[in-house]
Enzyme design. Sequence first.
Site, PDB file in Angstrom:
ATOM      1  N   ASP A 156      34.138  24.267 101.809  1.00  0.00           N
ATOM      2  CA  ASP A 156      34.494  23.061 101.036  1.00  0.00           C
ATOM      3  C   ASP A 156      34.042  21.849 101.849  1.00  0.00           C
ATOM      4  O   ASP A 156      33.385  22.000 102.891  1.00  0.00           O
ATOM      5  CB  ASP A 156      36.016  23.019 100.752  1.00  0.00           C
ATOM      6  CG  ASP A 156      36.371  22.195  99.503  1.00  0.00           C
ATOM      7  OD1 ASP A 156      36.064  20.986  99.472  1.00  0.00           O
ATOM      8  OD2 ASP A 156      36.955  22.759  98.559  1.00  0.00           O
ATOM      9  N   HIS A 199      33.829  23.171  86.113  1.00  0.00           N
ATOM     10  CA  HIS A 199      34.384  22.248  85.095  1.00  0.00           C
ATOM     11  C   HIS A 199      34.435  20.798  85.581  1.00  0.00           C
ATOM     12  O   HIS A 199      34.646  19.893  84.794  1.00  0.00           O
ATOM     13  CB  HIS A 199      35.758  22.736  84.590  1.00  0.00           C
ATOM     14  CG  HIS A 199      36.915  22.488  85.515  1.00  0.00           C
ATOM     15  ND1 HIS A 199      38.226  22.617  85.098  1.00  0.00           N
ATOM     16  CD2 HIS A 199      36.979  22.113  86.815  1.00  0.00           C
ATOM     17  CE1 HIS A 199      39.035  22.333  86.109  1.00  0.00           C
ATOM     18  NE2 HIS A 199      38.317  22.030  87.159  1.00  0.00           N
ATOM     19  N   GLY A 253      30.694  21.783 104.207  1.00  0.00           N
ATOM     20  CA  GLY A 253      29.353  21.450 103.749  1.00  0.00           C
ATOM     21  C   GLY A 253      29.358  20.873 102.352  1.00  0.00           C
ATOM     22  O   GLY A 253      30.416  20.531 101.810  1.00  0.00           O
ATOM     23  N   ASP A 254      28.144  20.814 101.790  1.00  0.00           N
ATOM     24  CA  ASP A 254      27.941  20.213 100.472  1.00  0.00           C
ATOM     25  C   ASP A 254      27.314  21.270  99.574  1.00  0.00           C
ATOM     26  O   ASP A 254      26.178  21.691  99.810  1.00  0.00           O
ATOM     27  CB  ASP A 254      27.011  19.000 100.638  1.00  0.00           C
ATOM     28  CG  ASP A 254      26.546  18.433  99.306  1.00  0.00           C
ATOM     29  OD1 ASP A 254      27.061  18.854  98.249  1.00  0.00           O
ATOM     30  OD2 ASP A 254      25.669  17.556  99.334  1.00  0.00           O
ATOM     31  N   PHE A 255      28.041  21.722  98.562  1.00  0.00           N
ATOM     32  CA  PHE A 255      27.529  22.849  97.768  1.00  0.00           C
ATOM     33  C   PHE A 255      26.340  22.493  96.888  1.00  0.00           C
ATOM     34  O   PHE A 255      25.702  23.364  96.324  1.00  0.00           O
ATOM     35  CB  PHE A 255      28.632  23.585  97.009  1.00  0.00           C
ATOM     36  CG  PHE A 255      29.559  22.799  96.116  1.00  0.00           C
ATOM     37  CD1 PHE A 255      29.122  21.751  95.327  1.00  0.00           C
ATOM     38  CD2 PHE A 255      30.914  23.172  96.036  1.00  0.00           C
ATOM     39  CE1 PHE A 255      29.995  21.068  94.477  1.00  0.00           C
ATOM     40  CE2 PHE A 255      31.796  22.488  95.200  1.00  0.00           C
ATOM     41  CZ  PHE A 255      31.329  21.439  94.427  1.00  0.00           C
TER      42      PHE A 255
HETATM   43  N1  SAH Z   1      38.833  26.013  94.154  1.00  0.00           N
HETATM   44  C1  SAH Z   1      39.993  25.181  94.473  1.00  0.00           C
HETATM   45  C2  SAH Z   1      39.699  23.678  94.427  1.00  0.00           C
HETATM   46  C3  SAH Z   1      39.193  23.171  93.097  1.00  0.00           C
HETATM   47  S1  SAH Z   1      39.011  21.391  93.080  1.00  0.00           S
HETATM   48  C4  SAH Z   1      41.110  25.505  93.522  1.00  0.00           C
HETATM   49  O1  SAH Z   1      40.884  26.071  92.466  1.00  0.00           O
HETATM   50  O2  SAH Z   1      42.264  25.131  93.819  1.00  0.00           O
HETATM   51  C5  SAH Z   1      37.279  21.244  93.407  1.00  0.00           C
HETATM   52  C6  SAH Z   1      36.915  21.431  94.867  1.00  0.00           C
HETATM   53  O3  SAH Z   1      35.514  21.148  95.001  1.00  0.00           O
HETATM   54  C7  SAH Z   1      37.645  20.476  95.810  1.00  0.00           C
HETATM   55  O4  SAH Z   1      38.305  21.207  96.803  1.00  0.00           O
HETATM   56  C8  SAH Z   1      36.518  19.619  96.376  1.00  0.00           C
HETATM   57  O5  SAH Z   1      36.734  19.207  97.705  1.00  0.00           O
HETATM   58  C9  SAH Z   1      35.320  20.541  96.265  1.00  0.00           C
HETATM   59  N2  SAH Z   1      34.047  19.811  96.272  1.00  0.00           N
HETATM   60  C10 SAH Z   1      33.706  18.718  95.544  1.00  0.00           C
HETATM   61  N3  SAH Z   1      32.466  18.340  95.837  1.00  0.00           N
HETATM   62  C11 SAH Z   1      31.988  19.210  96.773  1.00  0.00           C
HETATM   63  C12 SAH Z   1      30.741  19.363  97.445  1.00  0.00           C
HETATM   64  N4  SAH Z   1      29.739  18.511  97.202  1.00  0.00           N
HETATM   65  N5  SAH Z   1      30.585  20.387  98.316  1.00  0.00           N
HETATM   66  C13 SAH Z   1      31.625  21.261  98.544  1.00  0.00           C
HETATM   67  N6  SAH Z   1      32.824  21.177  97.925  1.00  0.00           N
HETATM   68  C14 SAH Z   1      32.997  20.167  97.046  1.00  0.00           C
END
Ligand code: SAH
Length: 334
Positions: free
Chosen positions: A200, A244, A224-226
């Site tokens: 995350d 979503h 990191g950045d996904f």
């Molecule tokens: N999977 C978790 C969190 C969902 S919220 C659950 O279901 O509870 C969406 C998540 O995406 C958040 O934790 C946010 O930090 C992460 N996120 C948003 N942009 C991101 C990015 N560019 N790279 C990695 N993670 C990211």
Amino acid sequence: MDEETAAAELMQMINGYQVSQAICVAATLGIADCLGEGARTSDELAAMTAAHPQSLYRLLRALASVGVFHEGEGRSFTLAPLGRALRSDAPHSVAPWARMVERPYYRQAWSDLLHSVRTGENAFHHAYGMGVWDYRARQPEESAIFDSAMSSFAPPVAAAVLEAYDFSGFKTLMDVGGGQGVLLAAILAVNPHLNGVLFDQPQVVAGAAATIGAVADRCQVVAGDFFASVPEGADGHLMKWILHDWDDERSLAVLKSSRRSIEPDGKLLVLESILAPRNEGARAKFADLNMLAVPGGQERTTEEYGRLYEASGFALARVFDTGPRISIMECRPV
Ligand code: SAH
């Protein structure tokens, strides 16, 4: 239904925001934890929560009129059955979510829903000039409140997911955008052979140590950045409530990162609330409006997800229904 009844019912829906905001304020003040199993007067509660006594009384009596609290003699209050779910130690506590919904930035995004509906633009971006993830990254308090709201949903979802899906075939499972790791830790706890990778944003995984404590020896934490890439080496990728948050273009970018790194015989599990047919499924359809207003994403039908998988080099193999909140879409790289 006669017209008068219809008008009265609709009026209740229109004013629903008042009930919502009052509950969220009570949650932010921590009233339910102050009450516990006992009774307290509104003045005592005001002293405990540093609130204005008369105004707090007005809040509590209103919430007692809708069954959150119960008002007894002499302005004393106890928790009514609904209010128990606001205690932070309740098994299905909704307090962290209520505290997040109370935040002014979140309400502001919903206040601009009209703008989104007129233009198709994300309301939050319109109001703040940046996406909500960038905003939270700059506001550590908001980020922490959001992360704890997401973590609070995880235990019941984890139980349903573990019942519906067998993880024994995986060697290494990576939770992509896994927040603070509650779901991954729950899966690792009952699958002792499995290694985990929690992936995350840096400010989010920084707070994961406490959650993954019990499985830390088998769980790698990677920031990191996904959109850029996700770590290599996992044969299972999990994405819960990620796609979503984004429009199709950004969702495809995340899926392609996963496709580039997943093992050839691996599986991607996408966990989302899938849109129901016409006139049903209010939860996902309002979550969809939430996505429009706040992060700028959308909920989707199974067919819409299927098209995203196809365009990113995955094929939808099976859908597991785990109840009203979430479905598991199992995808294989093609
Ligand atoms: N999977 C978790 C969190 C969902 S919220 C659950 O279901 O509870 C969406 C998540 O995406 C958040 O934790 C946010 O930090 C992460 N996120 C948003 N942009 C991101 C990015 N560019 N790279 C990695 N993670 C990211």
